[in-house]
Motif scaffolding. Sequence first.
Motif, mmCIF file in Angstrom:
data_model
loop_
_atom_site.group_PDB
_atom_site.id
_atom_site.type_symbol
_atom_site.label_atom_id
_atom_site.label_comp_id
_atom_site.label_asym_id
_atom_site.label_seq_id
_atom_site.Cartn_x
_atom_site.Cartn_y
_atom_site.Cartn_z
ATOM 1 N N GLY A 140 0.808 -1.215 0.000
ATOM 2 C CA GLY A 140 0.000 0.000 0.000
ATOM 3 C C GLY A 140 0.839 1.261 0.000
ATOM 4 O O GLY A 140 0.537 2.220 -0.720
ATOM 5 N N LEU A 141 1.907 1.273 0.803
ATOM 6 C CA LEU A 141 2.761 2.455 0.873
ATOM 7 C C LEU A 141 3.492 2.708 -0.444
ATOM 8 O O LEU A 141 3.655 3.864 -0.862
ATOM 9 C CB LEU A 141 3.778 2.305 2.007
ATOM 10 C CG LEU A 141 3.203 2.380 3.429
ATOM 11 C CD1 LEU A 141 4.296 2.128 4.457
ATOM 12 C CD2 LEU A 141 2.546 3.735 3.682
ATOM 13 N N ARG A 143 2.452 1.800 -3.481
ATOM 14 C CA ARG A 143 1.473 2.314 -4.441
ATOM 15 C C ARG A 143 1.081 3.752 -4.118
ATOM 16 O O ARG A 143 0.910 4.581 -5.027
ATOM 17 C CB ARG A 143 0.222 1.419 -4.445
ATOM 18 C CG ARG A 143 0.435 0.003 -4.943
ATOM 19 C CD ARG A 143 0.809 -0.026 -6.416
ATOM 20 N NE ARG A 143 -0.209 0.522 -7.261
ATOM 21 C CZ ARG A 143 -1.128 -0.217 -7.900
ATOM 22 N NH1 ARG A 143 -1.140 -1.542 -7.749
ATOM 23 N NH2 ARG A 143 -2.014 0.346 -8.690
ATOM 24 N N PHE A 144 0.955 4.066 -2.832
ATOM 25 C CA PHE A 144 0.617 5.434 -2.425
ATOM 26 C C PHE A 144 1.737 6.399 -2.818
ATOM 27 O O PHE A 144 1.478 7.482 -3.367
ATOM 28 C CB PHE A 144 0.382 5.484 -0.913
ATOM 29 C CG PHE A 144 -0.050 6.827 -0.404
ATOM 30 C CD1 PHE A 144 -1.387 7.171 -0.361
ATOM 31 C CD2 PHE A 144 0.883 7.762 0.028
ATOM 32 C CE1 PHE A 144 -1.798 8.409 0.103
ATOM 33 C CE2 PHE A 144 0.494 9.007 0.488
ATOM 34 C CZ PHE A 144 -0.853 9.331 0.534
ATOM 35 N N SER A 145 2.988 6.009 -2.538
ATOM 36 C CA SER A 145 4.133 6.861 -2.884
ATOM 37 C C SER A 145 4.248 7.038 -4.387
ATOM 38 O O SER A 145 4.571 8.129 -4.874
ATOM 39 C CB SER A 145 5.418 6.257 -2.314
ATOM 40 O OG SER A 145 5.343 6.151 -0.906
ATOM 41 N N LEU A 181 -4.476 6.023 -5.763
ATOM 42 C CA LEU A 181 -4.525 6.353 -4.341
ATOM 43 C C LEU A 181 -5.547 5.509 -3.593
ATOM 44 O O LEU A 181 -5.268 5.003 -2.499
ATOM 45 C CB LEU A 181 -4.850 7.839 -4.158
ATOM 46 C CG LEU A 181 -3.694 8.829 -4.256
ATOM 47 C CD1 LEU A 181 -4.200 10.249 -4.105
ATOM 48 C CD2 LEU A 181 -2.649 8.528 -3.188
ATOM 49 N N SER A 184 -4.468 1.900 -2.875
ATOM 50 C CA SER A 184 -3.325 1.884 -1.957
ATOM 51 C C SER A 184 -3.781 2.127 -0.524
ATOM 52 O O SER A 184 -3.305 1.470 0.412
ATOM 53 C CB SER A 184 -2.298 2.943 -2.370
ATOM 54 O OG SER A 184 -2.825 4.261 -2.236
ATOM 55 N N ILE A 185 -4.718 3.046 -0.335
ATOM 56 C CA ILE A 185 -5.253 3.306 1.005
ATOM 57 C C ILE A 185 -5.993 2.082 1.525
ATOM 58 O O ILE A 185 -5.906 1.737 2.717
ATOM 59 C CB ILE A 185 -6.163 4.543 0.984
ATOM 60 C CG1 ILE A 185 -5.351 5.800 0.654
ATOM 61 C CG2 ILE A 185 -6.884 4.720 2.315
ATOM 62 C CD1 ILE A 185 -6.180 7.037 0.449
#
Length: 208
Positions: A140-141, A143-145, A181, A184-185
């Motif tokens: 997740g982190l 993909r978020f980054s 986003l 990922s969240i």
Amino acid sequence: MKFIQELSTERFAKPAARFMKYACYFVIFFYVFCLALSFMGRQTFFLHTKTGTFERAIYAEENHGPHSRGMTVNSGDDIRVWTNDKDQIDLAVQIGLSLMYAVSIVPMILAFWFLSRVFSNIQEGQIFTEQNAACLLYYGLIRFSAAVFVPFVKLLICWLTNLVADGRMSISTGQDMINMLIPSIAFIVAAYIIHYGVHLQDEVDHTL
């Protein structure tokens, strides 16, 4: 509801996890292959030359007219390239194109590697574990980054390339930020749920 419960049993979950694990491996292989094509000059872009403009042009060709180019990759961004004084695509531009493609692909390779570890553990019957929580969190982190920071990195690479290249390039990026986003969240929340469940189970075990 009964159908969903049957699909959630161990009989179906383990084969499904095994399939998804190999699917992740396939995605990783595909991304590595696409990255190699990009560095080989087979990444498409919109080209502006002194003789005209060409869609889906690639660096690894001299004739940019309409013809079969074989295997090519596309970053999904709107990339435009202008030739140099000799009406050629500058090598620095090609390096910049490959670097912009790499900053999109490398995080995805890492993300799917962590996801494959989760499916591998589920296949072995290890579901509520700290390792699964950590791998889902990393996925997740990453993909978020990638959604938040990669577009800015691409713009920086484009700017630096234009400083050193005889030709020039432009990029319009960040179109998929929202679409990246939200999942990922969701994975970050799922990691917290598993982490919380592991600690609850530990408390129950110690209480008993």
